[in-house]
Scaffold this motif. Structure first.
Motif, PDB file in Angstrom:
ATOM      1  N   GLN A 495       2.602  42.534   5.154  1.00  0.00           N
ATOM      2  CA  GLN A 495       3.972  41.583   5.230  1.00  0.00           C
ATOM      3  C   GLN A 495       3.635  40.670   6.658  1.00  0.00           C
ATOM      4  O   GLN A 495       3.790  39.519   6.667  1.00  0.00           O
ATOM      5  CB  GLN A 495       5.096  42.228   5.233  1.00  0.00           C
ATOM      6  N   ASP A 496       3.611  41.746   7.751  1.00  0.00           N
ATOM      7  CA  ASP A 496       3.518  41.052   8.917  1.00  0.00           C
ATOM      8  C   ASP A 496       2.427  39.956   9.086  1.00  0.00           C
ATOM      9  O   ASP A 496       2.497  39.050   9.640  1.00  0.00           O
ATOM     10  CB  ASP A 496       3.421  41.903  10.058  1.00  0.00           C
ATOM     11  N   SER A 497       1.161  40.155   8.735  1.00  0.00           N
ATOM     12  CA  SER A 497      -0.121  39.523   8.830  1.00  0.00           C
ATOM     13  C   SER A 497       0.010  38.343   7.797  1.00  0.00           C
ATOM     14  O   SER A 497      -0.178  36.941   8.269  1.00  0.00           O
ATOM     15  CB  SER A 497      -1.107  40.436   8.395  1.00  0.00           C
ATOM     16  N   VAL A 498       0.483  38.275   6.703  1.00  0.00           N
ATOM     17  CA  VAL A 498       0.575  37.351   5.670  1.00  0.00           C
ATOM     18  C   VAL A 498       1.921  36.286   6.197  1.00  0.00           C
ATOM     19  O   VAL A 498       1.745  35.284   6.082  1.00  0.00           O
ATOM     20  CB  VAL A 498       0.789  37.711   4.149  1.00  0.00           C
ATOM     21  N   GLY A 499       2.836  37.016   6.580  1.00  0.00           N
ATOM     22  CA  GLY A 499       4.026  36.192   6.876  1.00  0.00           C
ATOM     23  C   GLY A 499       4.124  35.354   8.140  1.00  0.00           C
ATOM     24  O   GLY A 499       4.996  34.833   8.434  1.00  0.00           O
ATOM     25  N   GLY A 500       3.080  35.666   8.631  1.00  0.00           N
ATOM     26  CA  GLY A 500       3.046  34.649   9.996  1.00  0.00           C
ATOM     27  C   GLY A 500       3.067  35.289  11.499  1.00  0.00           C
ATOM     28  O   GLY A 500       3.058  34.557  12.362  1.00  0.00           O
ATOM     29  N   ASP A 501       3.003  36.613  11.234  1.00  0.00           N
ATOM     30  CA  ASP A 501       2.845  37.243  12.806  1.00  0.00           C
ATOM     31  C   ASP A 501       1.294  37.523  13.036  1.00  0.00           C
ATOM     32  O   ASP A 501       1.123  38.360  14.043  1.00  0.00           O
ATOM     33  CB  ASP A 501       3.445  38.691  12.377  1.00  0.00           C
ATOM     34  N   ALA A 502       0.588  36.917  12.429  1.00  0.00           N
ATOM     35  CA  ALA A 502      -0.971  37.355  12.740  1.00  0.00           C
ATOM     36  C   ALA A 502      -1.788  35.766  12.500  1.00  0.00           C
ATOM     37  O   ALA A 502      -1.400  35.142  11.692  1.00  0.00           O
ATOM     38  CB  ALA A 502      -1.636  38.400  12.131  1.00  0.00           C
TER      39      ALA A 502
END
Length: 550
Positions: A495-502
């Protein structure tokens, strides 16, 4: 009386013989004379004929001499003309060479300017991608392989021949060309644009060269995620890990040129860290697989120290981040330790042979490197100046004190209770950045893979999780209020990577054969949609600013 008669007779005979001899001699002389006359006559005739032949030969020699002189003059004129022509051609050639040299220099200058402009355009494009939060998408086309000739089911010879033909090509380093041909229909060419396209001849070195700059972002405060997507047998695991031997990875110095992104990323990360002050960074590793929509910790150990896959769950924290409670994080100090852990995890990863791939991965593999940067508020500047202090603080304040390779959890917790550590923990601050390296299981057509039973169930879960990933990207692209991360454990975990945190890089892997045209088009379509997603600017972890004068 008789004696005288005999003498007379003999005398008469002798006289007659003498006459006869004289007569014969006269006759013979006459004949010899006639013969001499005849020979002389013949010799005169032969001499006369020889004179005539000699005269004719002399005339012919004169004519031949005249003709030779004429031809010699003609040839001489031709040679002179040819020499003049060659001289003119040499002069023209020299002019052409000078002109060609000038053109080569001009071409080189134009090429250099083009490359510079291309790099500028690429840099601007990457900056635009970062500002928009776009997902970088690279595409790699693998070579045709022997098993591409096997169809896995009964087809006509014409279709069998078509299956072994190439349908996907790298038109240039940013364009994929796909030849779509169906029986009875005209061939249609489709093109797909990506940030980078690798042909079937490009090496692992070329692929990693474009990935390496992202790793520097980790130490600059950004999270990074690199994800391989594609159908079964398209080269995802080879791209991410490298060559496999009997289903297991073979990390070796001899095969260093074949190593994939994951081992190379570890080597590059520790190289970058080695350039920093000692003790200012440390690295933790976790390895999980998502199998049949369940998360398994591949580094968890039982009471005897044996590694086995333990089921974990993924939750959403109060801050809205995804987390896996009780997940095993192991501290590693070099790339060798990292590779050792990854190999252990791979031994537990679920694989199953199919008609498309002999060691088909039946789960999504997620390898995570968490890099902790130690900073100290007012004493931030001193940390970099005092190497011994940095080393002591790293040994005394392993923060939440992650488990080291070969260390028991009880030993780790006993270290954490030290008063020196508590004092150090109060003073220091930590910035954590995360590198997620994801080898997704391959989407596949059941008709081609020929799976049944448990493998068919695995395929169903794989395809559903990849479909959920596509749904999440679609929802982000359309800026919906609700993003369906929890529709799959895979999307919830990422979630974090796909959602814009990476900073997210999707490495599309496709098979070039006509046999896999439908699956290749599906992967290229996924990459095109992912490339268009705008998530907003990726967040950077801010490091404390050192105080002035410190």
């Amino acid at each position: 009386m008789k004696i005288f008669v005999s003498i007379n007779e003999y005398q008469g005979l002798a006289g007659r013989s003498t006459n006869e001899i004289l007569q014969l001699y006269a006759a013979h002389g006459q004949q010899m004379k006639l013969q001499r006359i005849s020979v002389v006559t013949q010799l005169h005739g032969a001499i006369k004929r020889l004179k005539q032949d000699l005269k004719s030969l002399h005339s012919f020699a004169l004519e031949l001499s005249k003709d030779f002189q004429h031809q010699s003059k003609t040839c001489l004129y031709q040679v002179l003309a040819a020499v003049q022509g060659i001289q003119l051609q040499n002069e023209a050639m020299q002019k052409f060479q000078i002109k060609a040299f000038d053109l080569e220099q001009s071409l080189q200058e134009v090429t250099e300017r083009f490359e510079k402009e291309k790099q500028k355009r690429k840099a601007l494009h990457n900056s635009l991608i970062e500002l928009r939060g776009n997902i970088r998408v690279h595409c790699r086309i693998r070579p045709l392989l022997p098993f591409d000739d096997a169809t896995g089911h009964s087809v006509s010879q014409d279709r069998q021949r078509n299956f072994s033909e190439k349908a996907a090509y790298a038109a240039d380093d940013e364009t994929v060309l796909v030849k779509c041909s169906r029986p009875g229909h005209a061939s249609v060419n489709k093109t797909f644009q990506f940030e980078r396209v690798y042909s079937d001849l490009e090496s692992q070195d070329a692929v990693f060269a474009d990935v390496a700059p992202l790793l520097t972002s980790l130490l600059d405060g950004y999270n990074v995620c690199i994800m391989a997507y594609g159908q079964t047998g398209s080269g995802k695991t080879y791209t991410m890990l490298g060559p496999q031997s009997e289903g297991n990875l073979a990390f070796s110095i001899e095969e260093e040129s074949e190593l994939g992104i994951i081992p190379r990323a570890a080597q590059e990360m520790f190289r970058l860290i080695s350039e920093k002050p000692p003790g200012s960074y440390w690295v933790e590793v976790s390895v999980v697989e998502v199998y049949n929509n369940e998360i398994f910790d591949l580094l968890a150990k039982d009471s005897y120290g044996k590694v086995f896959g333990v089921k974990r769950d993924v939750v959403t924290t109060r801050e809205g981040k995804s987390d896996v409670p009780l997940l095993t994080h192991v501290t590693v100090e070099n790339a060798s330790e990292f590779l050792h852990l990854v190999e252990k995890g791979l031994q537990l990863r679920v694989t199953h042979p199919t008609l498309v791939h002999a060691h088909s991965s039946r789960s999504h593999l997620v390898v995570t490197l968490t890099i902790t940067t130690v900073v100290f508020g007012d004493n931030f500047g001193t940390l970099w100046e005092n190497e011994q202090t940095s080393q002591r603080l790293h040994k005394e304040s392993s923060c939440t004190f992650p488990q080291k390779v070969g260390e028991s959890k009880s030993a780790s917790s006993s270290r954490a209770s030290s008063p020196v550590q508590l004092e150090a923990t109060e003073k220091m601050k930590q910035v954590k950045t995360r590198l997620q390296l994801v080898d997704l299981a391959g989407s596949e057509c059941v008709g081609l893979s020929g799976v049944t039973g448990a493998a068919l169930r695995e395929t169903s879960f794989i395809n559903r999780s990849l479909s959920a990933l596509a749904d999440v990207l679609g929802a982000i692209a359309e800026q919906r209020a609700h993003i369906p991360y929890r529709n799959s454990k895979l999307t919830h975990l990422l979630q974090d990577s796909v959602g814009g945190d990476a900073k997210l890089l999707v490495m599309l892997c496709i098979s070039p054969g006509q046999k896999y045209l439908t699956e290749s088009l599906q992967s290229l379509g996924f990459g095109t949609r992912a490339r268009q997603v705008q998530r907003g600017q990726v967040k950077k972890k801010n490091f404390p600013v050192p105080s002035k004068g410190k």
